[in-house]
Write an enzyme that holds these catalytic residues in place. Structure first.
Site, PDB file in Angstrom:
ATOM      1  N   GLU A  15       0.819  -1.220   0.000  1.00 23.57           N
ATOM      2  CA  GLU A  15       0.000   0.000   0.000  1.00 23.57           C
ATOM      3  C   GLU A  15       0.848   1.263   0.000  1.00 23.57           C
ATOM      4  OE1 GLU A  15      -2.421  -1.102   3.404  1.00 23.57           O
ATOM      5  OE2 GLU A  15      -4.096  -1.682   2.098  1.00 23.57           O
ATOM      6  N   ASP A 199     -11.770  -6.503  -3.021  1.00 22.62           N
ATOM      7  CA  ASP A 199     -12.604  -7.700  -2.959  1.00 22.62           C
ATOM      8  C   ASP A 199     -13.993  -7.309  -2.451  1.00 22.62           C
ATOM      9  OD1 ASP A 199     -10.787  -7.546  -0.347  1.00 22.62           O
ATOM     10  OD2 ASP A 199     -12.765  -8.333   0.217  1.00 22.62           O
TER      11      ASP A 199
HETATM   12  C1  LIG Z   1      -2.794 -11.117   4.405  1.00 27.62           C
HETATM   13  C2  LIG Z   1      -4.196 -10.612   4.522  1.00 27.62           C
HETATM   14  C3  LIG Z   1      -4.228  -9.156   4.791  1.00 27.62           C
HETATM   15  C4  LIG Z   1      -5.570  -8.546   4.776  1.00 27.62           C
HETATM   16  C5  LIG Z   1      -5.527  -7.049   5.036  1.00 27.62           C
HETATM   17  C6  LIG Z   1      -6.699  -6.415   4.416  1.00 27.62           C
HETATM   18  N1  LIG Z   1      -6.806  -4.977   4.575  1.00 27.62           N
HETATM   19  C7  LIG Z   1      -6.923  -4.624   5.987  1.00 27.62           C
HETATM   20  O1  LIG Z   1      -7.194  -3.294   6.170  1.00 27.62           O
HETATM   21  C8  LIG Z   1      -7.911  -4.375   3.789  1.00 27.62           C
HETATM   22  C9  LIG Z   1      -8.975  -5.335   3.352  1.00 27.62           C
HETATM   23  C10 LIG Z   1      -9.254  -5.672   2.062  1.00 27.62           C
HETATM   24  N2  LIG Z   1     -10.301  -6.560   2.016  1.00 27.62           N
HETATM   25  C11 LIG Z   1     -10.686  -6.819   3.301  1.00 27.62           C
HETATM   26  C12 LIG Z   1     -11.650  -7.675   3.854  1.00 27.62           C
HETATM   27  N3  LIG Z   1     -12.454  -8.436   3.077  1.00 27.62           N
HETATM   28  N4  LIG Z   1     -11.773  -7.739   5.201  1.00 27.62           N
HETATM   29  C13 LIG Z   1     -10.966  -6.970   5.983  1.00 27.62           C
HETATM   30  N5  LIG Z   1     -10.014  -6.147   5.517  1.00 27.62           N
HETATM   31  C14 LIG Z   1      -9.869  -6.068   4.177  1.00 27.62           C
END
Ligand SMILES: CCCCCCN(CO)Cc1c[nH]c2c(N)ncnc12
Length: 231
Positions: A15, A199
């Site tokens: 990011e 997503d």
């Molecule tokens: C290795 C995994 C790292 C996940 C980090 C995701 N970020 C958290 O800020 C954003 C995010 C994108 N999609 C998400 C979701 N479905 N649920 C929670 N957070 C998110």
């Protein structure tokens, strides 16, 4: 151009890498198990860091950016899961308010996301949001504005996603924004939270996240840099 020092924060390396790549005169400081990149963008002094994932890490980094590095405002750039069906992968959303969907003392009759002397939804800085809207208009970009729900869970479940959406009237969800909001609100620092959708927080979320993290993070990062130019 502002003489103020701008903090740019993300949660993951992907990011902030698109941002660090564009800085001049970069110096790094290691502090509190984290690395802070100090430099300039088009002559504007910035400090850039990723917190690592989740509310606790985000709280530490936001506080450090303000208290140790003396930043006067904070811009957050990252990705998020969509709740609103108006949001597709790659779309941008700015938070007008942020809440914690996993904060729960409802056993005492309080609403979800509320604790005494706190507030369920913290508002972001109107001025920064207006700058973002002007930029979006000038670039012909669509920018959604809505509530972003934060919690220490990667949501990959339609039922949980819909519960969050209904309970908090949230349009997107992630894992750091509301922590940044609490810190900046408490320390009286204007803040702005921008997320690009990676997503839809459903059963395909982890696959879509892996596929679109990098491209969506870059969309958000490029917009944040346009914000810096406009400040
Ligand atoms: C290795 C995994 C790292 C996940 C980090 C995701 N970020 C958290 O800020 C954003 C995010 C994108 N999609 C998400 C979701 N479905 N649920 C929670 N957070 C998110």
């Amino acid at each position: 151009m502002t003489s103020q020092k701008i903090a740019i924060m993300g949660a993951m390396p992907e990011e902030i890498e698109p941002i660090i790549d564009k800085l001049d005169n970069v110096g790094t400081t290691v502090y509190g198990n984290n690395k802070y990149y100090e430099g300039s963008y088009h002559g504007q002094e910035v400090v850039v860091a990723y917190s690592k994932i989740g509310k606790v890490f985000a709280t530490l980094t936001a506080t450090t950016l303000i208290e140790k590095f003396g930043c006067d405002m904070l811009l957050f750039s990252g990705v998020a899961g969509a709740i609103s069906n108006e949001l597709s992968i790659g779309d941008l959303i700015i938070a007008d308010g942020l809440c914690q969907h996993d904060l729960d003392i409802t056993a005492f009759g309080h609403p979800f996301g509320y604790v005494p002397e706190g507030e369920v939804c913290i508002s972001t800085d109107v001025g920064l949001r207006n700058i973002a809207k002007d930029i979006a208009k000038s670039k012909g970009l669509t920018l959604k504005e809505g509530v972003i729900a934060t919690g220490d869970q990667f949501v990959a479940n339609e039922e949980r996603k819909n519960w969050i959406g209904t309970t908090f009237k949230a349009d997107a969800l992630e894992m750091e924004g509301a922590s940044v909001a609490v810190v900046c609100n408490a320390l009286n620092v204007p803040f702005f939270i921008l997320r690009a959708i990676s997503d839809s927080a459903d059963m395909d979320a982890s696959f879509n996240f892996d596929e679109f993290l990098e491209s969506s993070a870059k969309i958000s990062a490029d917009f944040i840099l346009s914000m810096v130019d406009a400040l």
